[in-house]
Design a protein around this motif. Structure first.
Motif, mmCIF file in Angstrom:
data_model
loop_
_atom_site.group_PDB
_atom_site.id
_atom_site.type_symbol
_atom_site.label_atom_id
_atom_site.label_comp_id
_atom_site.label_asym_id
_atom_site.label_seq_id
_atom_site.Cartn_x
_atom_site.Cartn_y
_atom_site.Cartn_z
ATOM 1 N N ARG A 192 0.825 -1.212 0.000
ATOM 2 C CA ARG A 192 0.000 0.000 0.000
ATOM 3 C C ARG A 192 0.858 1.259 0.000
ATOM 4 O O ARG A 192 1.963 1.285 0.539
ATOM 5 C CB ARG A 192 -0.929 0.014 1.208
ATOM 6 C CG ARG A 192 -2.030 -1.047 1.116
ATOM 7 C CD ARG A 192 -3.031 -0.923 2.247
ATOM 8 N NE ARG A 192 -4.126 -1.890 2.104
ATOM 9 C CZ ARG A 192 -5.233 -1.671 1.428
ATOM 10 N NH1 ARG A 192 -5.424 -0.493 0.830
ATOM 11 N NH2 ARG A 192 -6.171 -2.595 1.336
ATOM 12 N N LEU A 193 0.299 2.308 -0.610
ATOM 13 C CA LEU A 193 0.920 3.633 -0.661
ATOM 14 C C LEU A 193 0.058 4.605 0.137
ATOM 15 O O LEU A 193 -1.135 4.720 -0.110
ATOM 16 C CB LEU A 193 1.057 4.096 -2.109
ATOM 17 C CG LEU A 193 1.810 5.379 -2.453
ATOM 18 C CD1 LEU A 193 0.983 6.629 -2.211
ATOM 19 C CD2 LEU A 193 3.128 5.468 -1.698
ATOM 20 N N SER A 194 0.659 5.286 1.098
ATOM 21 C CA SER A 194 -0.075 6.226 1.938
ATOM 22 C C SER A 194 -0.219 7.580 1.261
ATOM 23 O O SER A 194 0.745 8.110 0.715
ATOM 24 C CB SER A 194 0.652 6.432 3.267
ATOM 25 O OG SER A 194 0.633 5.280 4.049
ATOM 26 N N VAL A 195 -1.418 8.129 1.343
ATOM 27 C CA VAL A 195 -1.679 9.508 0.930
ATOM 28 C C VAL A 195 -2.303 10.218 2.123
ATOM 29 O O VAL A 195 -3.255 9.709 2.712
ATOM 30 C CB VAL A 195 -2.639 9.575 -0.273
ATOM 31 C CG1 VAL A 195 -2.829 11.022 -0.720
ATOM 32 C CG2 VAL A 195 -2.127 8.721 -1.429
ATOM 33 N N GLN A 196 -1.783 11.377 2.476
ATOM 34 C CA GLN A 196 -2.295 12.077 3.649
ATOM 35 C C GLN A 196 -3.378 13.078 3.272
ATOM 36 O O GLN A 196 -3.251 13.805 2.286
ATOM 37 C CB GLN A 196 -1.172 12.802 4.388
ATOM 38 C CG GLN A 196 -1.651 13.470 5.674
ATOM 39 C CD GLN A 196 -0.565 13.616 6.699
ATOM 40 O OE1 GLN A 196 0.395 12.870 6.704
ATOM 41 N NE2 GLN A 196 -0.714 14.580 7.587
ATOM 42 N N THR A 197 -4.430 13.114 4.076
ATOM 43 C CA THR A 197 -5.467 14.113 3.887
ATOM 44 C C THR A 197 -4.889 15.510 4.110
ATOM 45 O O THR A 197 -3.894 15.692 4.809
ATOM 46 C CB THR A 197 -6.631 13.870 4.860
ATOM 47 O OG1 THR A 197 -6.105 13.636 6.182
ATOM 48 C CG2 THR A 197 -7.465 12.680 4.430
ATOM 49 N N ASP A 198 -5.530 16.497 3.497
ATOM 50 C CA ASP A 198 -5.085 17.876 3.589
ATOM 51 C C ASP A 198 -5.135 18.338 5.043
ATOM 52 O O ASP A 198 -6.204 18.331 5.665
ATOM 53 C CB ASP A 198 -6.004 18.758 2.725
ATOM 54 C CG ASP A 198 -5.487 20.171 2.547
ATOM 55 O OD1 ASP A 198 -4.782 20.674 3.444
ATOM 56 O OD2 ASP A 198 -5.811 20.788 1.508
ATOM 57 N N PRO A 199 -3.997 18.738 5.628
ATOM 58 C CA PRO A 199 -4.008 19.154 7.035
ATOM 59 C C PRO A 199 -4.894 20.360 7.303
ATOM 60 O O PRO A 199 -5.290 20.592 8.442
ATOM 61 C CB PRO A 199 -2.529 19.460 7.333
ATOM 62 C CG PRO A 199 -1.874 19.629 6.015
ATOM 63 C CD PRO A 199 -2.637 18.777 5.050
ATOM 64 N N ARG A 200 -5.251 21.108 6.253
ATOM 65 C CA ARG A 200 -6.140 22.249 6.447
ATOM 66 C C ARG A 200 -7.574 21.830 6.797
ATOM 67 O O ARG A 200 -8.386 22.655 7.203
ATOM 68 C CB ARG A 200 -6.126 23.140 5.199
ATOM 69 C CG ARG A 200 -4.845 23.958 5.087
ATOM 70 C CD ARG A 200 -4.698 24.672 3.777
ATOM 71 N NE ARG A 200 -4.343 23.769 2.701
ATOM 72 C CZ ARG A 200 -3.706 24.137 1.591
ATOM 73 N NH1 ARG A 200 -3.366 25.404 1.414
ATOM 74 N NH2 ARG A 200 -3.407 23.264 0.655
ATOM 75 N N PHE A 201 -7.854 20.522 6.690
ATOM 76 C CA PHE A 201 -9.161 20.003 7.069
ATOM 77 C C PHE A 201 -9.183 19.490 8.516
ATOM 78 O O PHE A 201 -10.145 18.814 8.913
ATOM 79 C CB PHE A 201 -9.577 18.850 6.144
ATOM 80 C CG PHE A 201 -9.837 19.246 4.714
ATOM 81 C CD1 PHE A 201 -10.152 20.554 4.378
ATOM 82 C CD2 PHE A 201 -9.777 18.295 3.705
ATOM 83 C CE1 PHE A 201 -10.400 20.912 3.064
ATOM 84 C CE2 PHE A 201 -10.030 18.639 2.378
ATOM 85 C CZ PHE A 201 -10.338 19.957 2.057
ATOM 86 N N HIS A 202 -8.159 19.795 9.295
ATOM 87 C CA HIS A 202 -7.995 19.127 10.584
ATOM 88 C C HIS A 202 -9.115 19.427 11.579
ATOM 89 O O HIS A 202 -9.281 18.719 12.566
ATOM 90 C CB HIS A 202 -6.638 19.468 11.212
ATOM 91 C CG HIS A 202 -6.500 20.887 11.685
ATOM 92 N ND1 HIS A 202 -6.722 21.249 12.996
ATOM 93 C CD2 HIS A 202 -6.142 22.020 11.035
ATOM 94 C CE1 HIS A 202 -6.518 22.548 13.131
ATOM 95 N NE2 HIS A 202 -6.159 23.044 11.956
ATOM 96 N N ARG A 203 -9.952 20.422 11.314
ATOM 97 C CA ARG A 203 -11.060 20.741 12.220
ATOM 98 C C ARG A 203 -12.398 20.186 11.732
ATOM 99 O O ARG A 203 -13.415 20.380 12.383
ATOM 100 C CB ARG A 203 -11.163 22.261 12.394
ATOM 101 C CG ARG A 203 -9.907 22.895 12.965
ATOM 102 C CD ARG A 203 -10.042 24.402 13.082
ATOM 103 N NE ARG A 203 -11.109 24.766 14.007
ATOM 104 C CZ ARG A 203 -11.666 25.976 14.063
ATOM 105 N NH1 ARG A 203 -11.266 26.924 13.227
ATOM 106 N NH2 ARG A 203 -12.605 26.235 14.947
ATOM 107 N N ASP A 204 -12.404 19.501 10.596
ATOM 108 C CA ASP A 204 -13.651 19.107 9.939
ATOM 109 C C ASP A 204 -13.647 17.600 9.659
ATOM 110 O O ASP A 204 -13.048 17.134 8.691
ATOM 111 C CB ASP A 204 -13.806 19.902 8.643
ATOM 112 C CG ASP A 204 -15.154 19.714 7.968
ATOM 113 O OD1 ASP A 204 -15.811 18.694 8.212
ATOM 114 O OD2 ASP A 204 -15.542 20.598 7.172
ATOM 115 N N ALA A 205 -14.340 16.837 10.518
ATOM 116 C CA ALA A 205 -14.336 15.378 10.382
ATOM 117 C C ALA A 205 -14.937 14.927 9.057
ATOM 118 O O ALA A 205 -14.437 13.992 8.420
ATOM 119 C CB ALA A 205 -15.091 14.737 11.548
ATOM 120 N N LYS A 206 -16.012 15.566 8.641
ATOM 121 C CA LYS A 206 -16.650 15.169 7.376
ATOM 122 C C LYS A 206 -15.726 15.428 6.191
ATOM 123 O O LYS A 206 -15.620 14.592 5.284
ATOM 124 C CB LYS A 206 -17.968 15.907 7.181
ATOM 125 C CG LYS A 206 -18.723 15.456 5.921
ATOM 126 C CD LYS A 206 -20.053 16.163 5.767
ATOM 127 C CE LYS A 206 -20.846 15.598 4.569
ATOM 128 N NZ LYS A 206 -20.085 15.676 3.297
#
Length: 349
Positions: free
Chosen positions: A99-113
Motif C-alpha cells: 500500500r501507498l499512503s496519501v495524507q489528507t489535507d491538514p487544512r481540514f484538521h477541524r472538519d471530520a466530514k
C-alpha cells in the motif's frame, strides 16, 4: 533489513513515495510506503526537473485552478505512480501490504466530514491506497467514518499510546459496522502510526525547557517504550489494525521491534545504513525496555501522559505538544507547496 523482512512478520515500508527510493526499498524487502505533506513537498522540490513541467501541464489543463489545487494534483499523480510500483505486492499479500499512503489535507484538521470525504476520494485513486488521518478528536471521528465507508486508514499525527489505542478502537468500530452490513473487509489494511522519533524529540525539548535532570540515554528509548506498549495493547485486545513505527531517529526504532506483526517505516537513508551494517537480526519485540530507562522517563510528566493507556483523554490529543507542533509543520508544508507552485507559474520579475 532484507533478512528481517524475509524471516519475521515485521513489514518494511519506505517513508517516502519518491519513485527511485521506493524501487530500491522494494529490493531491500520493502512492501509499502508512507508519505506526508513535508515529504511530498520535499520530493517535488528535490526533483523540480521532473515536476516543473508536470505542474505547468496541470495548470494548463485546469486554467481556473489555484495554487493549492494544482499542488495537490501533483501529489495525487505522484501517489498513483508510486502505488503502481507496489500493486504486485498488494495482490500477493491480499491487501495487507503493498500500500501507498496519501495524507489528507491538514487544512481540514477541524472538519471530520471533510477529512472522511477526502479519504474516500483518495481511496479511489488506486486499489492499494491507504489514507492518513490525524489522531485528534476530530480525526478519530473521521477515522471511524472513513473505515466504515471502506477506506483503509493509516493513522498519523500520533505520539502516544492513548492516541494509538483510541484510533485502533475507532478502526475496529468502523470494521464491525461495515461487516454488519455484509461488506467484506478481508482486503482492508489499516495501520496505526506512532511517530516514535518525534516522541523522543518532544521529550528532549521538555527536559531542556523544564530543566529536568534525566539520564540522557533514557530519552533514546521513549518512542520504543511507547510503541512496545501500544503493540502489547493491540495484541491483547485483538485489534485488527497493525501498529506502524515512523519518524526514525535511531536504529532502536527498528531493531527493538523485529519479530512483531507490525510495520516499520524508516526513511530510505536509514534502510541504506542498516543494510550496510552487517547487523544480525534478532527478535526483540517481546523484550521489555530496561527498568532504569522507564524509571528515568517516568520522571517526565509528558512521558506518563503518552505511555499510559489512559494517560490522556481524547479531548486532550490536539493540545498535546507534539501534536500541535506536527500539525503546524504539515500546514507549513502545504503553504510551502503553494509557494513552489506560485514560483513556477508566476516567476518573480
Amino acid at each position: 533489513m532484507l533478512e528481517a523482512a524475509r524471516t519475521t512478520p515485521t513489514a518494511l515500508w519506505n517513508d517516502s513515495s519518491d519513485l527511485s527510493e521506493l524501487k530500491q526499498s522494494i529490493a531491500f524487502g520493502g512492501v509499502g510506503a508512507t508519505c506526508n505533506p513535508v515529504i511530498a513537498y520535499s520530493t517535488i522540490k528535490k526533483h523540480l526537473d521532473v515536476w516543473r513541467p508536470r505542474i505547468e501541464a496541470i495548470a494548463a489543463a485546469n486554467p481556473t485552478w489555484g495554487e493549492s489545487q494544482i499542488g495537490w494534483q501533483a501529489v495525487r499523480d505522484m501517489s498513483v505512480e508510486a502505488a503502481a510500483l507496489l500493486k504486485p505486492i498488494f495482490d500477493e499479500h491480499n491487501g495487507r501490504n503493498g500500500r501507498l499512503s496519501v495524507q489528507t489535507d491538514p487544512r481540514f484538521h477541524r472538519d471530520a466530514k471533510a477529512l472522511a470525504d477526502q479519504a474516500v476520494e483518495f481511496h479511489g485513486l488506486a486499489d492499494n491506497i491507504v489514507v492518513k488521518i490525524p489522531a485528534t478528536k476530530v480525526g478519530i471521528e473521521a477515522i471511524e467514518d472513513a473505515t466504515y465507508r471502506g477506506v483503509s486508514i493509516n493513522v498519523t499525527v500520533s505520539f502516544s499510546v492513548p492516541q494509538a489505542v483510541q484510533a485502533g478502537e475507532a478502526i475496529e468500530r468502523g470494521l464491525v459496522r461495515r461487516e454488519a452490513e455484509g461488506h467484506d473487509v478481508s482486503r482492508m489494511g489499516p495501520v496505526v502510526t506512532l511517530m516514535v522519533g518525534r516522541i523522543d524529540d518532544w521529550l528532549k525539548h521538555v527536559v531542556a525547557r523544564d530543566k529536568l535532570f534525566v539520564d540522557p540515554s533514557a530519552l533514546e528509548w521513549a518512542g520504543v517504550a511507547a510503541i512496545k506498549r501500544a503493540y502489547e495493547v493491540f495484541q491483547a485486545r485483538g485489534l485488527r489494525s497493525r501498529v506502524l513505527s515512523a519518524a526514525f531517529r535511531n536504529v532502536l526504532q527498528w531493531s527493538e521491534l523485529i519479530g512483531g506483526d507490525l510495520v516499520v517505516s524508516p526513511p530510505f537513508k536509514w534502510q541504506e545504513i542498516i543494510n550496510a551494517s552487517g547487523y544480525d537480526v534478532v527478535e526483540k519485540i517481546n523484550e521489555p525496555v530496561h527498568e532504569h530507562y522507564l524509571e528515568e522517563l517516568n520522571r517526565i510528566p509528558d512521558f506518563r501522559k503518552l505511555y499510559e493507556v489512559d494517560g490522556m483523554t481524547i479531548e486532550e490529543f490536539e493540545d498535546f505538544g507534539p501534536t500541535r507542533k506536527t500539525l503546524r509543520q504539515f500546514l507549513e508544508a502545504d503553504a510551502d507547496l503553494d509557494a513552489l507552485v506560485r514560483d513556477i507559474l508566476i516567476p518573480a520579475p
